[in-house]
Write a protein that holds these residues in place. Sequence first.
Motif, PDB file in Angstrom:
ATOM      1  N   THR A 164      -3.409   3.891   1.117  1.00 54.61           N
ATOM      2  CA  THR A 164      -2.345   4.675   1.733  1.00 54.61           C
ATOM      3  C   THR A 164      -1.277   3.768   2.341  1.00 54.61           C
ATOM      4  O   THR A 164      -0.092   4.122   2.374  1.00 54.61           O
ATOM      5  N   THR A 165      -1.698   2.584   2.795  1.00 56.00           N
ATOM      6  CA  THR A 165      -0.704   1.660   3.359  1.00 56.00           C
ATOM      7  C   THR A 165       0.289   1.243   2.271  1.00 56.00           C
ATOM      8  O   THR A 165       1.463   1.044   2.554  1.00 56.00           O
ATOM      9  N   PHE A 166      -0.145   1.128   1.026  1.00 53.61           N
ATOM     10  CA  PHE A 166       0.782   0.804  -0.071  1.00 53.61           C
ATOM     11  C   PHE A 166       1.756   1.956  -0.303  1.00 53.61           C
ATOM     12  O   PHE A 166       2.937   1.746  -0.525  1.00 53.61           O
ATOM     13  N   LEU A 167       1.209   3.174  -0.275  1.00 58.30           N
ATOM     14  CA  LEU A 167       2.058   4.347  -0.445  1.00 58.30           C
ATOM     15  C   LEU A 167       3.106   4.381   0.647  1.00 58.30           C
ATOM     16  O   LEU A 167       4.287   4.658   0.395  1.00 58.30           O
ATOM     17  N   PHE A 168       2.671   4.057   1.880  1.00 58.18           N
ATOM     18  CA  PHE A 168       3.602   4.050   3.005  1.00 58.18           C
ATOM     19  C   PHE A 168       4.696   3.010   2.785  1.00 58.18           C
ATOM     20  O   PHE A 168       5.884   3.286   2.972  1.00 58.18           O
ATOM     21  N   ASP A 169       4.284   1.804   2.334  1.00 61.20           N
ATOM     22  CA  ASP A 169       5.246   0.735   2.083  1.00 61.20           C
ATOM     23  C   ASP A 169       6.278   1.192   1.060  1.00 61.20           C
ATOM     24  O   ASP A 169       7.482   0.976   1.227  1.00 61.20           O
ATOM     25  N   ALA A 170       5.785   1.844  -0.006  1.00 64.45           N
ATOM     26  CA  ALA A 170       6.686   2.298  -1.052  1.00 64.45           C
ATOM     27  C   ALA A 170       7.657   3.341  -0.515  1.00 64.45           C
ATOM     28  O   ALA A 170       8.851   3.314  -0.823  1.00 64.45           O
ATOM     29  N   GLN A 171       7.116   4.261   0.314  1.00 62.34           N
ATOM     30  CA  GLN A 171       7.955   5.355   0.796  1.00 62.34           C
ATOM     31  C   GLN A 171       8.948   4.903   1.862  1.00 62.34           C
ATOM     32  O   GLN A 171       9.902   5.617   2.159  1.00 62.34           O
ATOM     33  N   SER A 172       8.691   3.721   2.453  1.00 68.68           N
ATOM     34  CA  SER A 172       9.655   3.256   3.462  1.00 68.68           C
ATOM     35  C   SER A 172      10.931   2.733   2.800  1.00 68.68           C
ATOM     36  O   SER A 172      11.937   2.541   3.454  1.00 68.68           O
ATOM     37  N   ASN A 173      10.899   2.525   1.508  1.00 73.63           N
ATOM     38  CA  ASN A 173      12.116   2.238   0.750  1.00 73.63           C
ATOM     39  C   ASN A 173      12.750   3.573   0.344  1.00 73.63           C
ATOM     40  O   ASN A 173      12.165   4.337  -0.411  1.00 73.63           O
ATOM     41  N   PRO A 174      13.960   3.922   0.877  1.00 65.82           N
ATOM     42  CA  PRO A 174      14.539   5.260   0.681  1.00 65.82           C
ATOM     43  C   PRO A 174      14.688   5.658  -0.785  1.00 65.82           C
ATOM     44  O   PRO A 174      14.357   6.802  -1.142  1.00 65.82           O
TER      45      PRO A 174
ATOM     46  N   ALA B 110      10.397  13.530  -5.642  1.00 65.35           N
ATOM     47  CA  ALA B 110      10.736  14.339  -6.814  1.00 65.35           C
ATOM     48  C   ALA B 110       9.524  14.521  -7.726  1.00 65.35           C
ATOM     49  O   ALA B 110       9.329  15.551  -8.351  1.00 65.35           O
ATOM     50  N   GLN B 111       8.683  13.490  -7.756  1.00 66.55           N
ATOM     51  CA  GLN B 111       7.483  13.579  -8.590  1.00 66.55           C
ATOM     52  C   GLN B 111       6.358  14.353  -7.893  1.00 66.55           C
ATOM     53  O   GLN B 111       5.264  14.519  -8.452  1.00 66.55           O
ATOM     54  N   GLY B 112       6.575  14.755  -6.650  1.00 64.45           N
ATOM     55  CA  GLY B 112       5.574  15.535  -5.929  1.00 64.45           C
ATOM     56  C   GLY B 112       4.502  14.697  -5.255  1.00 64.45           C
ATOM     57  O   GLY B 112       3.423  15.192  -4.948  1.00 64.45           O
ATOM     58  N   ALA B 113       4.776  13.416  -5.018  1.00 63.86           N
ATOM     59  CA  ALA B 113       3.798  12.580  -4.323  1.00 63.86           C
ATOM     60  C   ALA B 113       3.680  13.022  -2.872  1.00 63.86           C
ATOM     61  O   ALA B 113       4.677  13.436  -2.274  1.00 63.86           O
ATOM     62  N   PRO B 114       2.507  12.971  -2.281  1.00 70.50           N
ATOM     63  CA  PRO B 114       2.343  13.423  -0.899  1.00 70.50           C
ATOM     64  C   PRO B 114       2.958  12.426   0.080  1.00 70.50           C
ATOM     65  O   PRO B 114       3.207  11.283  -0.260  1.00 70.50           O
ATOM     66  N   ASP B 115       3.164  12.925   1.266  1.00 67.44           N
ATOM     67  CA  ASP B 115       3.685  12.086   2.331  1.00 67.44           C
ATOM     68  C   ASP B 115       2.539  11.270   2.921  1.00 67.44           C
ATOM     69  O   ASP B 115       1.477  11.803   3.243  1.00 67.44           O
ATOM     70  N   ALA B 116       2.746   9.959   3.066  1.00 62.85           N
ATOM     71  CA  ALA B 116       1.665   9.059   3.510  1.00 62.85           C
ATOM     72  C   ALA B 116       1.106   9.467   4.870  1.00 62.85           C
ATOM     73  O   ALA B 116      -0.109   9.490   5.072  1.00 62.85           O
TER      74      ALA B 116
ATOM     75  N   MET C 232      12.995   4.633  -3.422  1.00 61.77           N
ATOM     76  CA  MET C 232      11.643   4.869  -3.928  1.00 61.77           C
ATOM     77  C   MET C 232      11.100   6.196  -3.401  1.00 61.77           C
ATOM     78  O   MET C 232      10.507   6.985  -4.147  1.00 61.77           O
ATOM     79  N   ALA C 233      11.333   6.467  -2.101  1.00 62.16           N
ATOM     80  CA  ALA C 233      10.807   7.674  -1.466  1.00 62.16           C
ATOM     81  C   ALA C 233      11.368   8.923  -2.137  1.00 62.16           C
ATOM     82  O   ALA C 233      10.632   9.863  -2.432  1.00 62.16           O
ATOM     83  N   ALA C 234      12.673   8.898  -2.420  1.00 66.98           N
ATOM     84  CA  ALA C 234      13.305  10.062  -3.047  1.00 66.98           C
ATOM     85  C   ALA C 234      12.712  10.306  -4.426  1.00 66.98           C
ATOM     86  O   ALA C 234      12.386  11.442  -4.794  1.00 66.98           O
ATOM     87  N   GLN C 235      12.528   9.189  -5.156  1.00 63.42           N
ATOM     88  CA  GLN C 235      11.959   9.293  -6.504  1.00 63.42           C
ATOM     89  C   GLN C 235      10.544   9.877  -6.452  1.00 63.42           C
ATOM     90  O   GLN C 235      10.180  10.757  -7.233  1.00 63.42           O
TER      91      GLN C 235
END
Lengths: 321, 291
Positions: free
Chosen positions: B63-73, B81-87, B75-78
């Motif tokens: 989940t920490t990787f998911l969080f890292d990815a989502q902290s990039n705006p 759009a794909q329906g990934a959950p919020d970390a 990447m987060a938007a993308q």
Amino acid sequence: MIEAQALSKRYGAKAAVDSVSFTVHPGKVTGFLGPNGAGKSTTMRMIMGLDNPSGGRVTVNGRPYAQHRAPLREVGALLDAKAVHTKRSAYNHLRAMAATHGIPDSRVREVIELTGLGSVAKKRVGGFSLGMGQRLGIAAALLGDPHTVILDEPVNGLDPEGVQWVRHLANGLASEGRTVFLSSHLMSEMALTADHLIVIGRGRIIADAPIQSIIDGQGKARVRVRVDRPQDLLGSLAGEGVTSQVLEPELVEITGVEPRRIAEVALRERVLVYELTPLQVSLEDAYMQLTQTEVEYQSHDLPLTPATPDMQQVPAHMEGR
Amino acid sequence: MATSTPQAPARQRPRQEQLPGVTFGRVLKSEWIKVTTVPSTVILIVTTIVVMVGIAALLAWQTTFLFDAQSNPDMAAQMQAQGAPDAAEISRDIPGSGLIFGQLLMASLAVVLIASEWGTGMIRSTMVAVPNRTSALLAKQLIMAAVSFLVGAGSALIGYVVAQPILDTAELGFSLDADGALLHIINTGSVLALVSVFAMSVGTLIRNTAGGVVTSIGVLLVLPILVAIFGGGTEWVADAARFLPSSGGEQMVATTIQDGDLNQWQGSLVLGGWALVLLAASLLVTKKRDI
């Protein structure tokens, strides 16, 4: 005290136990004798409340087994030697059983010593020999110091020393005033252990009497005779309802007539008799005679059954359950 | 027939007064001894805890990787759009994330505990010592349910403690009074307890270890997969699927409830209902049948 009244167990159309009534009294060893599949184990499972009777009822010490508050203190039973989880040790098995009645660990150790399991008590039961399994089953039966002890084929798999031990144990328990009920298909064993016999065949009680009266009642005089001209002797005895068997050219076994009568006939016929031995009827013979009648009686209903008595006729599932 | 019946010596009667017979507490103690004295049972329980805690730790790390990815705006938007959950949202599900494996192992154990008694013949010793079959079975159920609850809730709690330092590295740590966090941990235990009642009842009805394990795992874990694959398009199937035992369990440990889904308490009614119905059936059938 065990009392069965018109007790029956049917599996489909087959009656494993067919309306049997009997009473097992305290203070003596009662043997429960019958060929394989005769209904011994089924009867014992009904006594212990494991199988529900199809008809009739059976009580132990005055009430059905399941209605006792402390059943292990009323009745101890060895039903089959391996009624034990194979991965548990003998000690822990007994401890788990004892816990249900608040029986202390000291009693668990006592029955372990009593049954000679001391050295293997901490080992897994799965590795036990048949004989050790029997001893563990007997230990479990004695846990509650019960009034009534039921042992199904207790000497199965035991060595001669173990057989003798069971015999002494059964007699010892009976002499303390307890009810001892043990089943066997070994007639010779019963002759040595039991005071009273209940004989069962094809789910019916064939005999229920003191052991001596079974031997006496079934016994016809049987005499072994060595004689130089057997045919002449047998010819002269022919009119007296005897049966005979020629074992050797000069050795015959004559049934149905007293030794004295044989000697008289021999004297009259002037044949030489050089041995005249009355034979005691063994319990085995008495038992075979009892169960044969039962099988022959049954065979009228079942035309496919061979007329010769065959102890293996009854389907195995009745015994093995 | 002989008529002389010597009287039993009087000495045995008083002893019975001092040592009364079967009580439910004693049956519980006996069942506890049985659970703890078969080595494989103990090993299975320890394995379950290790696996559940391990999965929680692993998922926290992922989940920490998911969080890292989502902290990039971008990447987060993308990802959104794909329906990934919020970390941050899924991190609260981490403590009990090994629940599927917990169910697999505890359901198997529950079946084994009862069906192996039939397999080995032990059941005859059990029912001779405790002829009231209902109380013998209830004691076993209660012990297994308690063990399962402690394994589930304990693993989730340990999982929470182990996951926090990992999540903290990504600002995802949360406290026990966060929304639904504590209920999630407790219900991880409750689900395992109810699942074990379900599975042990199945094992009691089938009386066979392999058959009982296949049946209970089939209903608990495989059936929902089949429903998802083949029933996706049909509305009534999707509707009925909410009342599968597995769906009930899922809702019990959910930390966020979607609109139209059952909440935690309704979920517990679904799973609990299944467990109770099967328990009642197993008690009734065992009472009637020969052992």
